[in-house]
Design a protein around this motif. Structure first.
Motif, PDB file in Angstrom:
ATOM      1  N   GLU A 176       0.832  -1.207   0.000  1.00 55.02           N
ATOM      2  CA  GLU A 176       0.000   0.000   0.000  1.00 55.02           C
ATOM      3  C   GLU A 176       0.862   1.251   0.000  1.00 55.02           C
ATOM      4  O   GLU A 176       0.601   2.203  -0.733  1.00 55.02           O
ATOM      5  N   PHE A 177       1.909   1.238   0.836  1.00 54.37           N
ATOM      6  CA  PHE A 177       2.770   2.411   0.913  1.00 54.37           C
ATOM      7  C   PHE A 177       3.521   2.630  -0.395  1.00 54.37           C
ATOM      8  O   PHE A 177       3.638   3.761  -0.873  1.00 54.37           O
ATOM      9  N   ALA A 178       4.030   1.554  -0.990  1.00 59.41           N
ATOM     10  CA  ALA A 178       4.735   1.670  -2.272  1.00 59.41           C
ATOM     11  C   ALA A 178       3.811   2.232  -3.345  1.00 59.41           C
ATOM     12  O   ALA A 178       4.215   3.076  -4.156  1.00 59.41           O
ATOM     13  N   GLU A 179       2.557   1.799  -3.346  1.00 60.43           N
ATOM     14  CA  GLU A 179       1.563   2.322  -4.286  1.00 60.43           C
ATOM     15  C   GLU A 179       1.358   3.819  -4.075  1.00 60.43           C
ATOM     16  O   GLU A 179       1.285   4.597  -5.025  1.00 60.43           O
ATOM     17  N   PHE A 180       1.296   4.237  -2.826  1.00 60.99           N
ATOM     18  CA  PHE A 180       1.145   5.658  -2.502  1.00 60.99           C
ATOM     19  C   PHE A 180       2.355   6.467  -2.973  1.00 60.99           C
ATOM     20  O   PHE A 180       2.212   7.542  -3.546  1.00 60.99           O
ATOM     21  N   VAL A 181       3.563   5.944  -2.754  1.00 62.94           N
ATOM     22  CA  VAL A 181       4.782   6.647  -3.159  1.00 62.94           C
ATOM     23  C   VAL A 181       4.793   6.876  -4.664  1.00 62.94           C
ATOM     24  O   VAL A 181       5.071   7.979  -5.131  1.00 62.94           O
ATOM     25  N   VAL A 182       4.466   5.857  -5.421  1.00 55.42           N
ATOM     26  CA  VAL A 182       4.450   5.983  -6.877  1.00 55.42           C
ATOM     27  C   VAL A 182       3.404   7.014  -7.318  1.00 55.42           C
ATOM     28  O   VAL A 182       3.656   7.844  -8.187  1.00 55.42           O
ATOM     29  N   ALA A 183       2.240   6.974  -6.698  1.00 56.54           N
ATOM     30  CA  ALA A 183       1.147   7.863  -7.102  1.00 56.54           C
ATOM     31  C   ALA A 183       1.361   9.312  -6.671  1.00 56.54           C
ATOM     32  O   ALA A 183       0.894  10.232  -7.339  1.00 56.54           O
ATOM     33  N   SER A 184       2.062   9.555  -5.581  1.00 58.92           N
ATOM     34  CA  SER A 184       2.159  10.906  -5.025  1.00 58.92           C
ATOM     35  C   SER A 184       3.507  11.571  -5.238  1.00 58.92           C
ATOM     36  O   SER A 184       3.647  12.760  -4.956  1.00 58.92           O
ATOM     37  N   GLY A 185       4.493  10.858  -5.734  1.00 60.13           N
ATOM     38  CA  GLY A 185       5.850  11.394  -5.824  1.00 60.13           C
ATOM     39  C   GLY A 185       5.967  12.684  -6.601  1.00 60.13           C
ATOM     40  O   GLY A 185       6.571  13.651  -6.138  1.00 60.13           O
ATOM     41  N   ARG A 186       5.398  12.738  -7.772  1.00 59.38           N
ATOM     42  CA  ARG A 186       5.509  13.933  -8.619  1.00 59.38           C
ATOM     43  C   ARG A 186       4.832  15.143  -7.968  1.00 59.38           C
ATOM     44  O   ARG A 186       5.376  16.242  -7.953  1.00 59.38           O
ATOM     45  N   TYR A 187       3.657  14.917  -7.414  1.00 59.15           N
ATOM     46  CA  TYR A 187       2.906  15.991  -6.742  1.00 59.15           C
ATOM     47  C   TYR A 187       3.696  16.552  -5.559  1.00 59.15           C
ATOM     48  O   TYR A 187       3.855  17.761  -5.415  1.00 59.15           O
ATOM     49  N   LEU A 188       4.222  15.675  -4.711  1.00 62.94           N
ATOM     50  CA  LEU A 188       4.957  16.137  -3.534  1.00 62.94           C
ATOM     51  C   LEU A 188       6.263  16.820  -3.933  1.00 62.94           C
ATOM     52  O   LEU A 188       6.640  17.831  -3.328  1.00 62.94           O
ATOM     53  N   LEU A 189       6.953  16.302  -4.938  1.00 65.64           N
ATOM     54  CA  LEU A 189       8.193  16.935  -5.373  1.00 65.64           C
ATOM     55  C   LEU A 189       7.922  18.325  -5.937  1.00 65.64           C
ATOM     56  O   LEU A 189       8.636  19.278  -5.640  1.00 65.64           O
ATOM     57  N   ARG A 190       6.875  18.453  -6.732  1.00 65.39           N
ATOM     58  CA  ARG A 190       6.518  19.763  -7.295  1.00 65.39           C
ATOM     59  C   ARG A 190       6.203  20.741  -6.171  1.00 65.39           C
ATOM     60  O   ARG A 190       6.669  21.884  -6.170  1.00 65.39           O
ATOM     61  N   THR A 191       5.460  20.288  -5.175  1.00 61.98           N
ATOM     62  CA  THR A 191       5.117  21.143  -4.034  1.00 61.98           C
ATOM     63  C   THR A 191       6.377  21.556  -3.282  1.00 61.98           C
ATOM     64  O   THR A 191       6.548  22.730  -2.933  1.00 61.98           O
ATOM     65  N   ALA A 192       7.275  20.602  -3.044  1.00 62.36           N
ATOM     66  CA  ALA A 192       8.502  20.894  -2.299  1.00 62.36           C
ATOM     67  C   ALA A 192       9.392  21.885  -3.047  1.00 62.36           C
ATOM     68  O   ALA A 192       9.966  22.794  -2.434  1.00 62.36           O
ATOM     69  N   VAL A 193       9.516  21.735  -4.365  1.00 65.46           N
ATOM     70  CA  VAL A 193      10.333  22.670  -5.143  1.00 65.46           C
ATOM     71  C   VAL A 193       9.748  24.068  -5.057  1.00 65.46           C
ATOM     72  O   VAL A 193      10.479  25.058  -4.902  1.00 65.46           O
ATOM     73  N   LEU A 194       8.447  24.187  -5.117  1.00 60.69           N
ATOM     74  CA  LEU A 194       7.821  25.498  -5.024  1.00 60.69           C
ATOM     75  C   LEU A 194       8.018  26.117  -3.642  1.00 60.69           C
ATOM     76  O   LEU A 194       8.144  27.323  -3.515  1.00 60.69           O
ATOM     77  N   LEU A 195       8.044  25.304  -2.620  1.00 65.81           N
ATOM     78  CA  LEU A 195       8.220  25.822  -1.262  1.00 65.81           C
ATOM     79  C   LEU A 195       9.656  26.219  -0.964  1.00 65.81           C
ATOM     80  O   LEU A 195       9.889  27.173  -0.235  1.00 65.81           O
ATOM     81  N   CYS A 196      10.637  25.497  -1.510  1.00 65.47           N
ATOM     82  CA  CYS A 196      12.015  25.796  -1.122  1.00 65.47           C
ATOM     83  C   CYS A 196      12.894  26.316  -2.255  1.00 65.47           C
ATOM     84  O   CYS A 196      13.943  26.872  -2.001  1.00 65.47           O
ATOM     85  N   GLY A 197      12.505  26.129  -3.507  1.00 61.04           N
ATOM     86  CA  GLY A 197      13.269  26.675  -4.626  1.00 61.04           C
ATOM     87  C   GLY A 197      14.528  25.913  -4.988  1.00 61.04           C
ATOM     88  O   GLY A 197      15.254  26.316  -5.872  1.00 61.04           O
ATOM     89  N   ASP A 198      14.806  24.817  -4.325  1.00 59.85           N
ATOM     90  CA  ASP A 198      16.023  24.053  -4.569  1.00 59.85           C
ATOM     91  C   ASP A 198      15.641  22.594  -4.819  1.00 59.85           C
ATOM     92  O   ASP A 198      15.137  21.928  -3.915  1.00 59.85           O
ATOM     93  N   PRO A 199      15.869  22.079  -6.029  1.00 59.90           N
ATOM     94  CA  PRO A 199      15.459  20.706  -6.335  1.00 59.90           C
ATOM     95  C   PRO A 199      16.077  19.650  -5.419  1.00 59.90           C
ATOM     96  O   PRO A 199      15.429  18.680  -5.065  1.00 59.90           O
ATOM     97  N   VAL A 200      17.325  19.850  -5.019  1.00 59.84           N
ATOM     98  CA  VAL A 200      17.976  18.870  -4.146  1.00 59.84           C
ATOM     99  C   VAL A 200      17.335  18.885  -2.761  1.00 59.84           C
ATOM    100  O   VAL A 200      17.004  17.838  -2.199  1.00 59.84           O
ATOM    101  N   ARG A 201      17.129  20.069  -2.208  1.00 53.46           N
ATOM    102  CA  ARG A 201      16.477  20.171  -0.901  1.00 53.46           C
ATOM    103  C   ARG A 201      15.043  19.662  -0.986  1.00 53.46           C
ATOM    104  O   ARG A 201      14.540  19.041  -0.053  1.00 53.46           O
ATOM    105  N   ALA A 202      14.388  19.893  -2.122  1.00 52.71           N
ATOM    106  CA  ALA A 202      13.018  19.407  -2.303  1.00 52.71           C
ATOM    107  C   ALA A 202      12.977  17.881  -2.243  1.00 52.71           C
ATOM    108  O   ALA A 202      12.085  17.305  -1.611  1.00 52.71           O
ATOM    109  N   GLU A 203      13.935  17.228  -2.885  1.00 55.82           N
ATOM    110  CA  GLU A 203      13.983  15.767  -2.829  1.00 55.82           C
ATOM    111  C   GLU A 203      14.187  15.278  -1.394  1.00 55.82           C
ATOM    112  O   GLU A 203      13.584  14.297  -0.970  1.00 55.82           O
ATOM    113  N   GLU A 204      15.040  15.984  -0.649  1.00 55.54           N
ATOM    114  CA  GLU A 204      15.262  15.612   0.753  1.00 55.54           C
ATOM    115  C   GLU A 204      13.982  15.762   1.577  1.00 55.54           C
ATOM    116  O   GLU A 204      13.673  14.927   2.426  1.00 55.54           O
TER     117      GLU A 204
END
Length: 195
Positions: A37-65
């Motif tokens: 279930e968790f792996a399914e969630f990670v695959v489905a939400s990864g792009r959305y969360l990464l996009r949100t994180a990049v917008l919040l911090c402006g740094d792709p590496v920090r966003a991935e972290e």
């Protein structure tokens, strides 16, 4: 827990973050094991969360972290999160809280110069990258409280009430930060010194 490479791996050093306005909420089936279930969630939400994180911090590496730290916290309480409702909303809240904690610790924003990032391999998405970089740079110039409100209101399409609940502030404060943030963004874009 590691996500799929396409979600938050090395291939996404320069993610496109201004492309899909309003992703559908992620729903997870309850038939599999906790890890499935968790792996399914990670695959489905990864792009959305990464996009949100990049917008919040402006740094792709920090966003991935930030996304990885979000998944770590989510995994620890996965059964409760999956049972209680919308795991994507919970993940977004964890992500925002982690970013706020980072702001409190550092009190100083350092945004990576887009020219310092490596060139992406693949199709030419120059227009999308230039637009994303301009938005990220403009957002980086906003005070932190205004940036959070603008990102949640416009880039994640939350209502004023949802933003107030998410940031634990009043609706009036959301309106005030929103008005000031939008006015400042207009000034920044009018100045025209974004790369």
């Amino acid at each position: 827990m590691h996500s799929e490479p396409s979600a938050v791996g090395p291939a996404s050093v320069v993610p496109t973050v201004v492309d899909v306005p309003g992703d559908a909420p992620v729903r997870v089936g309850t038939a599999g094991t906790r890890d499935q279930e968790f792996a399914e969630f990670v695959v489905a939400s990864g792009r959305y969360l990464l996009r949100t994180a990049v917008l919040l911090c402006g740094d792709p590496v920090r966003a991935e972290e930030l996304v990885q730290a979000t998944y770590e916290r989510m995994y620890r309480s996965w059964r409760r999160v999956a049972r209680d409702g919308d795991p994507q909303a919970y993940a977004r809240r964890v992500l925002v809280n982690l970013r706020v904690d980072g702001w409190r610790r550092t009190r100083r924003e350092v945004v990576v110069d887009p020219g310092a990032l490596p060139e992406p391999a693949g199709p030419d998405n120059t227009g999308a990258v230039v637009a994303r970089n301009a938005v990220v740079q403009a957002l980086a110039r906003l005070p932190l409280a205004q940036r959070r409100v603008v990102v949640l209101r416009h880039l994640l399409d939350l209502t004023e009430t949802e933003v107030a609940h998410e940031l634990e502030i009043s609706v009036g404060t959301v309106k005030s930060h929103h008005a000031r943030g939008i006015a400042r963004l207009r000034e920044i874009f009018a100045e025209g010194d974004l790369r």
